[in-house]
Design an enzyme around this catalytic site. Structure first.
Site, PDB file in Angstrom:
ATOM      1  N   GLY A 122     -49.426 -43.957 -13.892  1.00 54.19           N
ATOM      2  CA  GLY A 122     -49.080 -43.112 -12.932  1.00 54.19           C
ATOM      3  C   GLY A 122     -48.085 -43.324 -11.658  1.00 54.19           C
ATOM      4  N   CYS A 123     -48.512 -42.789 -10.044  1.00 50.58           N
ATOM      5  CA  CYS A 123     -47.816 -43.436  -9.179  1.00 50.58           C
ATOM      6  C   CYS A 123     -48.886 -43.398  -8.176  1.00 50.58           C
ATOM      7  CB  CYS A 123     -46.482 -42.075  -9.242  1.00 50.58           C
ATOM      8  SG  CYS A 123     -47.378 -40.226  -8.491  1.00 50.58           S
ATOM      9  N   TYR A 124     -49.752 -42.608  -8.174  1.00 49.46           N
ATOM     10  CA  TYR A 124     -50.792 -42.201  -7.328  1.00 49.46           C
ATOM     11  C   TYR A 124     -51.824 -44.066  -7.720  1.00 49.46           C
ATOM     12  CZ  TYR A 124     -50.313 -38.083  -5.261  1.00 49.46           C
ATOM     13  OH  TYR A 124     -50.009 -36.477  -4.539  1.00 49.46           O
TER      14      TYR A 124
ATOM     15  N   THR B 131     -50.852 -46.852  -9.446  1.00 47.48           N
ATOM     16  CA  THR B 131     -50.126 -47.916  -8.941  1.00 47.48           C
ATOM     17  C   THR B 131     -50.404 -48.071  -7.800  1.00 47.48           C
ATOM     18  OG1 THR B 131     -48.122 -47.223 -10.966  1.00 47.48           O
ATOM     19  CG2 THR B 131     -48.071 -49.077  -8.573  1.00 47.48           C
ATOM     20  N   SER B 132     -50.595 -47.219  -6.815  1.00 45.41           N
ATOM     21  CA  SER B 132     -50.341 -47.906  -5.212  1.00 45.41           C
ATOM     22  C   SER B 132     -52.105 -47.823  -4.735  1.00 45.41           C
ATOM     23  CB  SER B 132     -50.388 -46.748  -4.440  1.00 45.41           C
ATOM     24  OG  SER B 132     -51.519 -45.093  -4.861  1.00 45.41           O
TER      25      SER B 132
END
Lengths: 350, 350, 350, 350
Positions: free
Chosen positions: C153-155, C157-158
């Site tokens: 997921g995008c979140y 990953t960060s």
């Protein structure tokens, strides 16, 4: 392929920044030098942290001294203000370095017109005569032989590509042309000013410099050539709360009985060897985001029979197509490369 | 002062929302009812959480049933789509309730023109004859006697105020007028559509409906009255990545030898009793943020002698001056109040 | 080089759009098919006019039928909603096609945790066991052997890239971690909804789904592996009025006496073979624009001795690094290419 | 009612601009003077064209000379930088003029803490002792008797209102509080700087001054009073690409077994006499646009039982509630008016 060395003189503005972005992945050019008087001595990534871990991050920023720059570079991009550019261009040409000038100093071939609009006497009129107007769709052959090209202004790029075919083919009257243009804020440059602060630009829209913007004579010069007579244009620039992009809405009086389909075909034919100009199918109008970060110039064509007007809507990215990307296209041609080398970026959407 | 009861029919769009904002602090009106078929049964603050702890937060949302609404209200604001509005207006008028219609249904006095542009036969042409075009600067006296006013469109408000004096006084030719308008996204309404999503609008700019926007005949109708002959206008709307605001750049050919100073004076004189129209001093051009949330219409005047054109730049807030604020001004006049009652909002800057 | 054929299933959302952008210039992959049930039969440039005159503009959009897609493609990107993805993935794997799944369906290895957070029983638990979590910095070797990868997921990953080293090395306590994340609106998808209209998002900021966002268990799963014990995280997502970008501010309690310089060195060492993770020098904090359109994950490190907390600020482009770019990195590894092939985009600034 | 004369010292920044907006329709105050060293001699509408045809447009801008200002005003708003403010405040108090100081100079009661965070020795410690912290929900009675109030910082306003009740009532532990705040760009002021240009802020997000922002000791001072012990806070500010608005996400460890419903009730009770604080019903989280242009402070409450944390999301308008509006509330109380006089603005939506 052995790359050719090039230099960017004036790297701290938005056009300098964009030159770095484009040249950093260019297969034919190597950035040999980047200059900035105020930041000399730093690595490029200290000014531009986004360049860390890219091929250009560790480039040393040096002072804009022609002798030094000329040692390593065979072509230089001048991304400095007008009037400074003419001096630097002259020095570089004397040192045998080719010049792509992103300023206005070599765009206006008539020095009186330059003096009138820029309030400044041109000091290198000999060089001015040699300079070629760097619009590849029209002057590719001349650019290929030039030692100095005058990179077109952002607004004129959008407007000339929009109106040139219609004027050249006599579709519209040369009189009474109106150009209503809208630009993103990056066109206003990177110098700190109250008027370009975020809170002054966001959520607002304004016109500026109506009837007196310095890009006017540039459009008039090139479009006069298209129709073979001196023309005068109403040019009205506006500021859009966005970073990149110019949309020009161009109005001209129809002078021939033609259908919209015929006009579209004529435009497609005119630009059939120029893949950057995308003539929209009937019913579609361009949006600046479709050209973000690219060389495209999107043209939307509307024949308004009710009022007898042809309306051409033209979109470019002011920093890429309207400045640094076009500069690289000119450099490509001046160095014997294909115009499009290293310039096949896709639009960044959304 | 005893307040008069009014109703908002169609509260869930942006113009309904703006009517609530304005009426909630109005000294002469009390909101007696707000309707929305889809949200009936809720308190207004359940739809609009920003209204909690304001005078309107607990208003019950009811169904748009004329009989019910008419019981408590002597004037109704119709903030519903065209074609629905004409039916509701007819019902309310029969019930003795005054109507301010924010839709287009009563703006075009010629039913054939309405049918042509809206693709729809008008069903209440009798009522259409009685409706007054609600632009207070021009029709204040007629509005004061009307039982139904047609609230002007947002674009036409900006354009008519800009060009009316010049046409009325014969300063410019009626032929060849071009209007290039730019609007914030609230003008596109609150219905969910892909094209108006944040990521599709932000950081971009586009033209739309060139030569065929439905606000065109409205401008032509009113400006034809100004000059006493039927005129045709090139109208080109564009979408700006901002919420509120319209800027119209209007181009007309000068027909009289006058100086810019004389034109400015003439405009100031024309609007001297209308404090909402602010004629900018020479050299200043308006910005949409200067009118945000207000009734102001700011006019910037440029006489471009090089091209023989008068350029008027006009800014309004499309939701306040271009819709709901103007509706309240009309309601004020229809109820015997001063036009400006409750409408002295200051611009919200920045 | 002979290119390998790949397919994009679900091309009409923002992640599908971004896959096209990246794959269109990829030296090792050829887009053999793009699918969309609602737009089948059109050319890709009819849906996405910005793709005209690019290599992908004329690709036909087809229906998402696994049998048809599998004929020409050896790897497929699934850019469809969760629950649909698991069915399609199973079909493609059975047909011998490798799968990079951009949905959440194969990210959570414990089917009970999946059922709890997604309200859905997993139907292909056998395949779930084979799926590899596609974060190249941590699982490159496993990804290279996988037939199916679960694109993070995008979140997450960060967040995982920000906290993994600190937890792995025991710098911080596993208890009490707080992650305050902020995302651009493209993360909300391209389905029309009132809440994501331009006028509802611009010039505003909000939190959403506090304590219950579905990306929480994904972070907890991976960070638990880092520290060797089950951890629980406070995850708070927010919506920023911008298109692309995620910034996560991660708070953890220091568990070792170290200086900020030592932490920075440790992070640099941890990621020294991973050029996409850029550890900022002391005193610099990342901005989302620095990673726009790229694979970079920029980490800013602050040791707050006053409160005993380590704060890691992490920036990625949610669509590129947080979705489609990372998917291509996984595909690269699964096909025997370098992880970074075709992924050396520079940030688009400004 | 006879209005009281007040002066605005420092009218050219955003807080000065906002003071004009609010005071121009205030029923109890008359703006007797506006000062700006750099613009003295102009009419206010020459600096701020949006004020033309409003009650304040023709106000002359004068120099900030205390003797002159004191002649006509009984209260002065200081909208100047810290350190300058303390000198001016001292002069005005000596001249018998009440002072509302919008700078930080009188917010920190311990001069050592002030010296530590502001790098500056306080020169008027006698006056510092008399100054009252101007947060009306907590100090209304003291403000009413004060001759000088220290108007709270924008971030502290949002944070203190969010956490004060929970700390006062012992709901949460005083240790380990984290405040993650996000502000619009107007908080960065109106001085031209590259970092706040439109193109540097739009479409991006960043953190800044982590662990060292000067608003930290102000929060700690007031929240320490709430819980009766000295506390230390992790405060992390971020910049949002919007003009107005602050959202603070505040994290604290639960110290009592309570339900979310009980916490909400407790907050409602605590603020029941303070209509500006709006405690959202369970499941709703505030958005900065809901408070745009107003005095509201919207609180969203989330009890995350999984992690044992109470999360309070707090939204204010940084310019109105967080600066100029709150200054007017303080002036109201200091002059014997109701706190809310002239401050019933509705949010401007959208």
């Amino acid at each position: 392929m052995i790359k050719k060395n090039v230099a960017i003189v004036g790297v701290t503005g938005y056009t300098g920044m964009e030159l770095v972005r484009i040249l950093s992945t260019h297969p034919g050019f190597e950035i040999a030098a980047v200059t900035s008087r105020s930041n000399a001595g730093m690595a490029l990534q200290e000014i531009y942290p986004h360049l860390e871990n890219t091929s250009c991050g560790l480039l040393p920023v040096t002072i804009p001294e022609p002798d030094l720059v000329a040692r390593d570079s065979e072509l230089v991009f001048l991304a400095v203000p007008h009037s400074k550019a003419m001096e630097l261009a002259s020095s570089f040409i004397e040192l045998g370095v080719k010049v792509v000038d992103l300023s206005a100093d070599f765009r206006i071939s008539d020095e009186k017109v330059y003096a009138h609009w820029y309030g400044l006497k041109h000091k290198h009129t000999g060089l001015l005569k040699k300079a070629v107007y760097g619009l590849p769709e029209i002057y590719a052959q001349e650019i290929a032989k030039a030692s100095i090209t005058a990179n077109p202004g952002c607004y004129p790029t959008s407007v000339i590509l929009a109106l040139y075919p219609a004027l050249k083919k006599g579709l519209v009257k040369p009189q009474g042309i109106i150009v209503d243009s809208k630009s993103g804020a990056s066109g206003a440059g990177r110098e700190p000013r109250t008027a370009t602060l975020f809170c002054e630009v966001t959520d607002s829209f304004k016109a500026y410099n109506l009837g007196k913007h310095r890009h006017t004579p540039e459009m008039e010069q090139e479009l006069s050539k298209a129709c073979g007579q001196d023309i005068v244009i109403n040019f009205s620039p506006h500021l859009v709360p966005m970073s990149r992009g110019i949309l020009s809405t161009c109005y001209a009086l129809i002078d021939k009985k033609v259908s919209q389909g015929e006009i579209t075909q004529m435009y497609e034919k005119f630009y059939r060897k120029n893949p950057w100009v995308r003539v929209m199918p009937q019913g579609r109008l361009p949006e600046t985001r479709w050209v973000r970060g690219t060389m495209f110039c999107d043209l939307g064509i509307v024949l308004d029979e009710r009022t007898g007007r042809l309306i051409i809507v033209s979109c470019i990215d002011n920093l890429c197509r309207g400045a640094s990307g076009q500069a690289v296209a000119n450099a490509n041609l001046m160095c014997g490369f294909e115009a499009g080398m290293g310039l096949d970026q896709q639009p960044l959407m959304p």
